[in-house]
Design a protein around this motif. Structure first.
Motif, mmCIF file in Angstrom:
data_model
loop_
_atom_site.group_PDB
_atom_site.id
_atom_site.type_symbol
_atom_site.label_atom_id
_atom_site.label_comp_id
_atom_site.label_asym_id
_atom_site.label_seq_id
_atom_site.Cartn_x
_atom_site.Cartn_y
_atom_site.Cartn_z
ATOM 1 N N GLY A 170 0.915 -1.204 0.204
ATOM 2 C CA GLY A 170 -0.273 -0.003 0.021
ATOM 3 C C GLY A 170 1.518 1.418 0.224
ATOM 4 O O GLY A 170 1.600 1.790 -1.488
ATOM 5 N N SER A 171 1.724 2.014 0.794
ATOM 6 C CA SER A 171 2.079 2.700 1.743
ATOM 7 C C SER A 171 3.735 2.322 0.698
ATOM 8 O O SER A 171 4.268 2.909 0.007
ATOM 9 C CB SER A 171 2.167 3.237 2.955
ATOM 10 O OG SER A 171 0.877 2.912 3.461
ATOM 11 N N ASP A 172 3.766 1.366 0.963
ATOM 12 C CA ASP A 172 5.264 0.705 0.215
ATOM 13 C C ASP A 172 4.358 -0.294 -0.965
ATOM 14 O O ASP A 172 4.356 -1.518 -0.821
ATOM 15 C CB ASP A 172 5.941 -0.508 1.569
ATOM 16 C CG ASP A 172 7.281 -0.559 1.350
ATOM 17 O OD1 ASP A 172 7.901 -0.060 -0.315
ATOM 18 O OD2 ASP A 172 7.748 -1.956 1.884
ATOM 19 N N VAL A 223 -6.044 -5.370 -4.795
ATOM 20 C CA VAL A 223 -6.573 -4.516 -3.606
ATOM 21 C C VAL A 223 -7.111 -2.859 -3.218
ATOM 22 O O VAL A 223 -5.988 -2.659 -3.962
ATOM 23 C CB VAL A 223 -7.125 -5.234 -2.296
ATOM 24 C CG1 VAL A 223 -5.673 -4.324 -1.530
ATOM 25 C CG2 VAL A 223 -7.727 -4.891 -1.639
ATOM 26 N N TRP A 224 -8.018 -2.981 -2.903
ATOM 27 C CA TRP A 224 -8.870 -1.100 -3.299
ATOM 28 C C TRP A 224 -8.888 -0.450 -4.940
ATOM 29 O O TRP A 224 -8.542 0.500 -4.638
ATOM 30 C CB TRP A 224 -7.498 -0.138 -2.122
ATOM 31 C CG TRP A 224 -7.522 -0.858 -0.891
ATOM 32 C CD1 TRP A 224 -6.036 -1.076 -0.674
ATOM 33 C CD2 TRP A 224 -8.124 -1.477 0.074
ATOM 34 N NE1 TRP A 224 -5.649 -1.382 0.508
ATOM 35 C CE2 TRP A 224 -7.081 -2.312 1.205
ATOM 36 C CE3 TRP A 224 -9.623 -2.058 0.185
ATOM 37 C CZ2 TRP A 224 -7.633 -2.633 1.918
ATOM 38 C CZ3 TRP A 224 -9.745 -2.615 1.281
ATOM 39 C CH2 TRP A 224 -8.447 -2.868 1.997
ATOM 40 N N THR A 225 -9.094 -1.872 -5.445
ATOM 41 C CA THR A 225 -9.306 -0.622 -6.758
ATOM 42 C C THR A 225 -10.649 -0.457 -6.942
ATOM 43 O O THR A 225 -11.458 -0.802 -7.154
ATOM 44 C CB THR A 225 -9.294 -2.079 -7.610
ATOM 45 O OG1 THR A 225 -8.195 -3.087 -7.139
ATOM 46 C CG2 THR A 225 -9.084 -1.873 -9.369
ATOM 47 N N GLY A 274 -2.597 7.807 -0.961
ATOM 48 C CA GLY A 274 -1.759 7.802 -0.326
ATOM 49 C C GLY A 274 -1.683 8.635 0.610
ATOM 50 O O GLY A 274 -2.326 9.494 1.091
ATOM 51 N N THR A 275 -1.554 7.979 1.493
ATOM 52 C CA THR A 275 -1.749 8.235 3.798
ATOM 53 C C THR A 275 -1.711 9.709 3.880
ATOM 54 O O THR A 275 -0.126 10.227 3.406
ATOM 55 C CB THR A 275 -1.143 7.496 4.269
ATOM 56 O OG1 THR A 275 0.089 7.091 4.378
ATOM 57 C CG2 THR A 275 -2.194 5.973 4.151
ATOM 58 N N ASP A 276 -1.810 10.601 4.371
ATOM 59 C CA ASP A 276 -1.291 11.787 5.035
ATOM 60 C C ASP A 276 0.329 11.384 5.452
ATOM 61 O O ASP A 276 0.293 12.354 5.371
ATOM 62 C CB ASP A 276 -2.372 12.543 6.319
ATOM 63 C CG ASP A 276 -3.479 12.981 5.305
ATOM 64 O OD1 ASP A 276 -4.300 13.052 4.489
ATOM 65 O OD2 ASP A 276 -4.305 13.376 7.020
#
Ligand SMILES: Cc1cc2nc3c(=O)[nH]c(=O)nc-3n(C[C@H](O)[C@H](O)[C@H](O)COP(=O)(O)OP(=O)(O)OC[C@H]3O[C@@H](n4cnc5c(N)ncnc54)[C@H](O)[C@@H]3O)c2cc1C
Length: 395
Positions: free
Chosen positions: A131-133, A155-157, A360-362
């Motif tokens: 995800g982040s990586d 995933v999360w598509t 991408g997260t905060d």
């Protein structure tokens, strides 16, 4: 000869109806997923190249300069628009990447159907272990003659349930370090071996998915960029995504400081701002909104019509902060009535937490701003130079 603002307005007024106060453009995906309305809107605009003015006219644009394109985008905002969320990946991410990196044949094959809304794209980047990586992506792509055989899962598509094409990053070389063994592909979502399973979000969205990919064959003609260029294209695509989330659709990039935004006007109209504490909180949300607008203008000025850079992370952070402040305060101001599903602002409230994650997260955006804008030392990384095949993974 570039058109003036008046000429643009005149041409658009023939094509599009006046705005309806209850309909707003959204890129949240929280809503209708009304593919048909978006398709009709794009089909209406494509003949004049209005939706993607900077694209070449042969691909559905009108060869506009950045300055003319900005005037057109501003003018479009004054007319009735459809929910273009389903078309966002194609228009804002894949299109610019194809223009920069696609072969002539790929540009001819894919750009026009993106511009006229006849083909929808999704972004197949995230995986259960990446995800982040994201550079850890493990979906395999193995060469077989003129084709590639893809295996793995994403995933999360978002938009997975109705996409024609998926922009998919996969690992073509496990002997190289993780950032270097990736390649980008365009995957036909109707291929045998693709299984799309919906994941319902807490805001009710149904288009979010898990995608299982088993022995899916992709022609080498559908490889985007060179072998091993997958990470570079991923970073470029994410920069476009952040610039989009940080952009006009979330209230950024508009330099108008005349009058109150409609949401603040609505709070005032409902009598919420008589209370001095509520007024103070509302002003806090308004200041975040203005700072977001100004940050986005600054970021787009830095990009100067070219590919967005790490400054997009700053505008994404600002927009997410402004969006969440507005959504949470709106819920508080509504009082007991706000507990009802479907009350005004409920969809925004239920969508707000996801804004800090998608694209991408905060925390990841702050890392990017720290390292690539402020020049702070890089985050330590123990696996950057090791072959992917030697990395420790959870499965
Ligand atoms: C609504 C929505 C739509 C999405 N759409 C898509 C899509 O269409 N296509 C797609 O490919 N993906 C999509 N995503 C996935 C999204 O990009 C990822 O969820 C996101 O990048 C985070 O990855 P993760 O969920 O694996 O969390 P993780 O990477 O496991 O992160 C967990 C937590 O650890 C923190 N963290 C991780 N690494 C660091 C670090 N180095 N420094 C500081 N903190 C860190 C994170 O900030 C987070 O709080 C979507 C997500 C959402 C919520």
């Amino acid at each position: 000869m570039p058109l003036s603002a008046e000429q643009i307005n005149e041409e658009l007024s023939v094509l599009l109806p006046e705005p309806d106060a209850d309909t707003h453009s959204t890129v949240l995906g929280a809503g209708s997923d009304d593919l048909e309305a978006g398709r009709i809107y794009l089909e209406t605009l494509v003949a004049g190249g209005w939706m993607v003015p900077e694209w070449p006219s042969e691909h559905g644009g009108r060869d506009a300069s950045p300055a003319e394109a900005a005037l057109i985008t501003e003018a479009l905002g004054r007319y009735q628009t459809a929910d273009l969320y389903p078309y966002g990946v194609g228009l804002n991410l894949v299109g610019p990447v194809l223009l920069a990196r696609g072969t002539t044949a790929q540009q001819h094959r894919w750009l026009r159907p993106i511009a006229d809304g006849s083909e929808v794209w999704c972004q197949m980047f995230s995986e259960p272990d990446a995800g982040s990586d994201l550079a850890n992506a493990g979906m395999r792509a193995e060469r077989d003659g003129d084709e590639w055989v893809l295996n793995g899962s994403k995933v999360w598509t978002s938009r997975g349930t109705y996409s024609t094409w998926g922009m998919c990053v996969a690992r073509t070389d496990t002997a190289l370090p993780k950032h270097r063994g990736l390649t980008m592909f365009a995957v036909d979502m109707s291929s045998p071996g693709i299984e799309v399973r919906p994941l319902e979000q807490m805001n009710g969205d149904q288009h979010f998915t898990e995608v299982f990919v088993s022995d899916v064959r992709v022609s080498d003609e559908n490889r985007l960029g060179e072998l091993g260029d997958g990470w570079g294209i991923t970073v470029e695509t994410l920069a476009h995504e952040r610039a989009t989330i940080g952009g006009r659709a979330f209230g950024g990039g508009d330099d108008s400081d005349v009058g109150l935004p409609s949401w603040l006007e609505a709070w005032r109209g409902s009598g919420h701002l008589v209370d001095p504490v509520a007024r103070q909180e509302a002003m806090r949300a308004y200041v975040l909104h203005r700072v977001n607008q100004l940050t986005t203008m600054r970021a787009s000025h830095l990009a100067r019509g070219g590919a967005p850079g790490p400054e997009g992370s700053g505008s994404k952070l600002r927009s997410v902060g402004a969006f969440k402040a507005r959504a949470y305060l709106g819920k508080n101001l509504a009082g007991a009535a706000g507990m009802l599903v479907g009350s005004p602002g409920h969809l925004g409230f239920m969508t707000a937490p996801s804004m800090s994650i998608r694209g991408g997260t905060d925390e990841v955006q702050r890392n990017i701003v720290g390292e690539r804008v402020l020049g702070l030392p890089r985050e330590p990384s123990v696996d950057r130079d090791l072959p992917y095949s030697d990395l420790k993974r959870s499965r």
